[in-house]
Write a protein that holds these residues in place. Structure first.
Motif, PDB file in Angstrom:
ATOM      1  N   PHE A  86       0.847  -1.193   0.000  1.00 14.88           N
ATOM      2  CA  PHE A  86       0.000   0.000   0.000  1.00 14.88           C
ATOM      3  C   PHE A  86       0.882   1.242   0.000  1.00 14.88           C
ATOM      4  CE2 PHE A  86       0.763  -1.148   4.398  1.00 14.88           C
ATOM      5  CZ  PHE A  86       1.098   0.047   4.998  1.00 14.88           C
ATOM      6  N   ASN A  87       0.332   2.349  -0.447  1.00 21.52           N
ATOM      7  CA  ASN A  87       1.056   3.626  -0.522  1.00 21.52           C
ATOM      8  C   ASN A  87       0.646   4.531   0.636  1.00 21.52           C
ATOM      9  OD1 ASN A  87       2.258   2.907  -3.030  1.00 21.52           O
ATOM     10  ND2 ASN A  87       0.383   3.503  -4.087  1.00 21.52           N
ATOM     11  N   PHE A  88       1.558   5.394   1.030  1.00 21.36           N
ATOM     12  CA  PHE A  88       1.229   6.378   2.056  1.00 21.36           C
ATOM     13  C   PHE A  88       1.805   7.733   1.656  1.00 21.36           C
ATOM     14  CE2 PHE A  88       4.977   3.957   3.347  1.00 21.36           C
ATOM     15  CZ  PHE A  88       5.925   4.938   3.567  1.00 21.36           C
ATOM     16  N   GLU A  89       1.078   8.769   2.044  1.00 18.07           N
ATOM     17  CA  GLU A  89       1.467  10.146   1.743  1.00 18.07           C
ATOM     18  C   GLU A  89       1.535  10.929   3.061  1.00 18.07           C
ATOM     19  OE1 GLU A  89      -0.494  14.045  -0.416  1.00 18.07           O
ATOM     20  OE2 GLU A  89      -0.919  12.059  -1.245  1.00 18.07           O
ATOM     21  N   ILE A  90       2.623  11.647   3.244  1.00 24.46           N
ATOM     22  CA  ILE A  90       2.869  12.343   4.507  1.00 24.46           C
ATOM     23  C   ILE A  90       2.372  13.791   4.428  1.00 24.46           C
ATOM     24  CG2 ILE A  90       4.617  13.061   6.168  1.00 24.46           C
ATOM     25  CD1 ILE A  90       4.217  10.049   5.973  1.00 24.46           C
ATOM     26  N   ILE A  91       1.605  14.197   5.434  1.00 25.94           N
ATOM     27  CA  ILE A  91       1.216  15.601   5.568  1.00 25.94           C
ATOM     28  C   ILE A  91       2.297  16.295   6.391  1.00 25.94           C
ATOM     29  CG2 ILE A  91      -0.539  17.204   6.390  1.00 25.94           C
ATOM     30  CD1 ILE A  91      -2.525  14.914   6.351  1.00 25.94           C
ATOM     31  N   PRO A  92       3.034  17.240   5.813  1.00 25.74           N
ATOM     32  CA  PRO A  92       4.099  17.903   6.571  1.00 25.74           C
ATOM     33  C   PRO A  92       3.540  18.648   7.787  1.00 25.74           C
ATOM     34  CG  PRO A  92       4.278  18.382   4.214  1.00 25.74           C
ATOM     35  CD  PRO A  92       2.943  17.736   4.427  1.00 25.74           C
ATOM     36  N   ASP A  93       4.302  18.642   8.864  1.00 29.27           N
ATOM     37  CA  ASP A  93       3.941  19.409  10.052  1.00 29.27           C
ATOM     38  C   ASP A  93       4.442  20.832   9.857  1.00 29.27           C
ATOM     39  OD1 ASP A  93       3.810  20.572  12.660  1.00 29.27           O
ATOM     40  OD2 ASP A  93       3.732  18.560  13.511  1.00 29.27           O
ATOM     41  N   GLU A  94       3.511  21.768   9.726  1.00 33.61           N
ATOM     42  CA  GLU A  94       3.881  23.148   9.440  1.00 33.61           C
ATOM     43  C   GLU A  94       4.556  23.796  10.652  1.00 33.61           C
ATOM     44  OE1 GLU A  94       3.676  24.457   6.524  1.00 33.61           O
ATOM     45  OE2 GLU A  94       2.555  22.813   5.589  1.00 33.61           O
ATOM     46  N   ILE A  95       5.458  24.708  10.353  1.00 33.62           N
ATOM     47  CA  ILE A  95       6.135  25.451  11.418  1.00 33.62           C
ATOM     48  C   ILE A  95       5.135  26.392  12.084  1.00 33.62           C
ATOM     49  CG2 ILE A  95       7.975  27.108  11.911  1.00 33.62           C
ATOM     50  CD1 ILE A  95       9.506  25.964   9.565  1.00 33.62           C
ATOM     51  N   PRO A  96       5.108  26.457  13.408  1.00 31.88           N
ATOM     52  CA  PRO A  96       4.145  27.329  14.085  1.00 31.88           C
ATOM     53  C   PRO A  96       4.496  28.800  13.903  1.00 31.88           C
ATOM     54  CG  PRO A  96       5.645  26.382  15.681  1.00 31.88           C
ATOM     55  CD  PRO A  96       5.959  25.728  14.363  1.00 31.88           C
ATOM     56  N   ALA A  97       3.577  29.667  14.298  1.00 35.12           N
ATOM     57  CA  ALA A  97       3.807  31.111  14.254  1.00 35.12           C
ATOM     58  C   ALA A  97       3.096  31.742  15.442  1.00 35.12           C
ATOM     59  CB  ALA A  97       3.300  31.711  12.947  1.00 35.12           C
ATOM     60  N   VAL A  98       3.678  32.808  15.968  1.00 36.07           N
ATOM     61  CA  VAL A  98       3.069  33.514  17.098  1.00 36.07           C
ATOM     62  C   VAL A  98       3.331  35.007  16.935  1.00 36.07           C
ATOM     63  CG1 VAL A  98       5.123  33.163  18.535  1.00 36.07           C
ATOM     64  CG2 VAL A  98       2.934  33.720  19.609  1.00 36.07           C
ATOM     65  N   SER A  99       2.328  35.812  17.235  1.00 38.13           N
ATOM     66  CA  SER A  99       2.478  37.263  17.199  1.00 38.13           C
ATOM     67  C   SER A  99       1.758  37.874  18.389  1.00 38.13           C
ATOM     68  CB  SER A  99       1.926  37.842  15.890  1.00 38.13           C
ATOM     69  OG  SER A  99       0.543  37.540  15.750  1.00 38.13           O
ATOM     70  N   ILE A 100       2.293  38.981  18.890  1.00 35.71           N
ATOM     71  CA  ILE A 100       1.677  39.713  19.987  1.00 35.71           C
ATOM     72  C   ILE A 100       0.775  40.787  19.398  1.00 35.71           C
ATOM     73  CG2 ILE A 100       2.084  41.122  22.049  1.00 35.71           C
ATOM     74  CD1 ILE A 100       4.837  39.848  22.266  1.00 35.71           C
ATOM     75  N   ILE A 101      -0.495  40.758  19.765  1.00 41.65           N
ATOM     76  CA  ILE A 101      -1.458  41.736  19.254  1.00 41.65           C
ATOM     77  C   ILE A 101      -1.480  42.938  20.200  1.00 41.65           C
ATOM     78  CG2 ILE A 101      -3.868  42.122  18.637  1.00 41.65           C
ATOM     79  CD1 ILE A 101      -4.131  39.122  18.190  1.00 41.65           C
ATOM     80  N   GLY A 102      -1.165  44.099  19.661  1.00 42.63           N
ATOM     81  CA  GLY A 102      -1.165  45.299  20.489  1.00 42.63           C
ATOM     82  C   GLY A 102       0.005  45.313  21.457  1.00 42.63           C
ATOM     83  N   GLU A 103      -0.133  46.125  22.496  1.00 41.68           N
ATOM     84  CA  GLU A 103       0.913  46.263  23.502  1.00 41.68           C
ATOM     85  C   GLU A 103       0.537  45.499  24.770  1.00 41.68           C
ATOM     86  OE1 GLU A 103       3.832  47.700  23.135  1.00 41.68           O
ATOM     87  OE2 GLU A 103       3.359  48.264  21.060  1.00 41.68           O
ATOM     88  N   PRO A 104       1.525  45.058  25.546  1.00 41.95           N
ATOM     89  CA  PRO A 104       1.215  44.419  26.831  1.00 41.95           C
ATOM     90  C   PRO A 104       0.405  45.364  27.726  1.00 41.95           C
ATOM     91  CG  PRO A 104       3.524  44.085  26.243  1.00 41.95           C
ATOM     92  CD  PRO A 104       2.970  45.081  25.263  1.00 41.95           C
ATOM     93  N   VAL A 105      -0.535  44.791  28.461  1.00 39.32           N
ATOM     94  CA  VAL A 105      -1.408  45.568  29.339  1.00 39.32           C
ATOM     95  C   VAL A 105      -1.179  45.107  30.774  1.00 39.32           C
ATOM     96  CG1 VAL A 105      -3.799  46.118  29.927  1.00 39.32           C
ATOM     97  CG2 VAL A 105      -3.133  45.871  27.530  1.00 39.32           C
ATOM     98  N   VAL A 106      -1.040  46.057  31.686  1.00 38.53           N
ATOM     99  CA  VAL A 106      -0.861  45.734  33.100  1.00 38.53           C
ATOM    100  C   VAL A 106      -2.228  45.786  33.783  1.00 38.53           C
ATOM    101  CG1 VAL A 106       0.250  46.363  35.269  1.00 38.53           C
ATOM    102  CG2 VAL A 106       1.479  46.638  33.110  1.00 38.53           C
ATOM    103  N   GLU A 107      -2.601  44.683  34.409  1.00 38.09           N
ATOM    104  CA  GLU A 107      -3.900  44.574  35.064  1.00 38.09           C
ATOM    105  C   GLU A 107      -3.713  44.676  36.578  1.00 38.09           C
ATOM    106  OE1 GLU A 107      -7.559  41.609  34.369  1.00 38.09           O
ATOM    107  OE2 GLU A 107      -5.874  40.680  35.397  1.00 38.09           O
ATOM    108  N   GLY A 108      -4.368  45.653  37.162  1.00 40.66           N
ATOM    109  CA  GLY A 108      -4.305  45.813  38.609  1.00 40.66           C
ATOM    110  C   GLY A 108      -2.932  46.125  39.139  1.00 40.66           C
ATOM    111  N   GLY A 109      -2.046  46.607  38.278  1.00 40.12           N
ATOM    112  CA  GLY A 109      -0.693  46.926  38.713  1.00 40.12           C
ATOM    113  C   GLY A 109       0.158  45.712  39.032  1.00 40.12           C
ATOM    114  N   VAL A 110      -0.345  44.506  38.716  1.00 37.12           N
ATOM    115  CA  VAL A 110       0.359  43.277  39.103  1.00 37.12           C
ATOM    116  C   VAL A 110       0.631  42.385  37.900  1.00 37.12           C
ATOM    117  CG1 VAL A 110       0.263  41.209  40.518  1.00 37.12           C
ATOM    118  CG2 VAL A 110      -0.675  43.341  41.406  1.00 37.12           C
TER     119      VAL A 110
END
Length: 276
Positions: A86-110
């Motif tokens: 039988f034949n098999f075909e491999i689905i490549p594992d894509e490289i992940p990606a991450v991005s920060i949306i906007g600026e970091p926000v401080v909640e309650g000063g902590v």
């Protein structure tokens, strides 16, 4: 880690000569073959042009073979007179990606809140927040300066483990020695295949607690100074020694005095190391 169900090709039956279907499977999947009706004979297994022998098998079970599939190919199995291909075909594992949306926000000063957009086929296995001290720090003339480049700080963010999509990560950073200082911040994620991705940087000022007790402010200031310039430990040692010469003036109770003396002796013994 893909959480995909296993694919059964043939089981509990006589092997067909050939299976015309091509099986589409995830990269890194393992082909497992268990020959239960071999009657003492050794099955012949060929995967992608490579013959699997007992020496290549990681298991010690007779009639059981396993091979990780990394590229498209054909598997051929022979058990006595029975054959299967039988034949098999491999689905490549894509490289992940991450991005920060906007600026970091401080909640309650902590807590510092980060809104992230994460992309990956099967989700994230681990996350890390990477902090680097800003190069443009403004130090008073009488304050010790960092002794060369300060190594980055890697803070565990295992709460990011899970599915891709828009995520909100929260982390308390007020106890970090760099609290109150400008830093560059990045987020690194790792998927189940071990592939990593790092976001573009943001440049926040880490939140810091407000201390109204003068003694507490001095201790926190020395902690930060030692984190930035460990070579200035002798100066901090003299300060802690001076604070404990007259405990009735600086320490409200015996507990504060004991803590200060403990810090003094730890600093003297470590000579600026492990002061966080």
């Amino acid at each position: 880690y893909t959480r995909l169900p296993p694919v059964f090709i043939a089981r509990n039956e006589k092997l067909p000569e050939r299976i015309s279907d091509t099986y589409v499977i995830a990269e890194g999947s393992t082909l497992q073959i268990r020959a239960t009706g071999a009657n003492g004979s050794t099955p012949a297994v060929n995967v992608g042009g490579s013959v699997l022998s007992a020496s290549q098998d990681d298991t010690m079970t007779r009639g059981f073979f396993a091979r990780e599939l990394i590229s498209d190919g054909t598997a051929k199995i022979k058990v006595r007179r029975d054959r299967l291909s039988f034949n098999f075909e491999i689905i490549p594992d894509e490289i992940p990606a991450v991005s920060i949306i906007g600026e970091p926000v401080v909640e309650g000063g902590v807590r510092t809140l980060l809104t992230l957009n994460i992309t990956d086929d099967y989700g994230v296995e681990s996350g890390t927040v990477i902090l680097r001290l800003s190069r443009n720090l403004d130090f008073p003339p009488d304050k010790p300066r960092p002794e060369g480049p300060t190594p980055p700080e890697r803070i565990d963010a295992s709460a990011l483990r899970g599915d891709a999509g828009t995520r909100i990560g929260a982390r308390g950073l007020t106890q970090h020695p760099w609290a109150g200082l400008p830093v560059t911040l990045q987020v690194e994620i790792t998927d189940g295949a071990g592939q990593t991705a790092t976001s573009l940087s943001r440049s926040p000022i880490l939140p810091e607690r407000t201390f109204y007790n003068p003694l507490s402010r001095v201790v926190i200031e020395q902690r930060q100074q030692l984190a930035l310039a460990p070579g200035s430990w002798a100066r901090s040692l003299r300060l802690f020694n001076a604070l404990t010469l007259s405990p009735e003036i600086f320490a409200k109770d015996a507990k504060e005095y004991i803590l200060l003396r403990t810090a003094y002796h730890q600093l003297e013994e470590g000579q600026g190391q492990n002061t966080s």
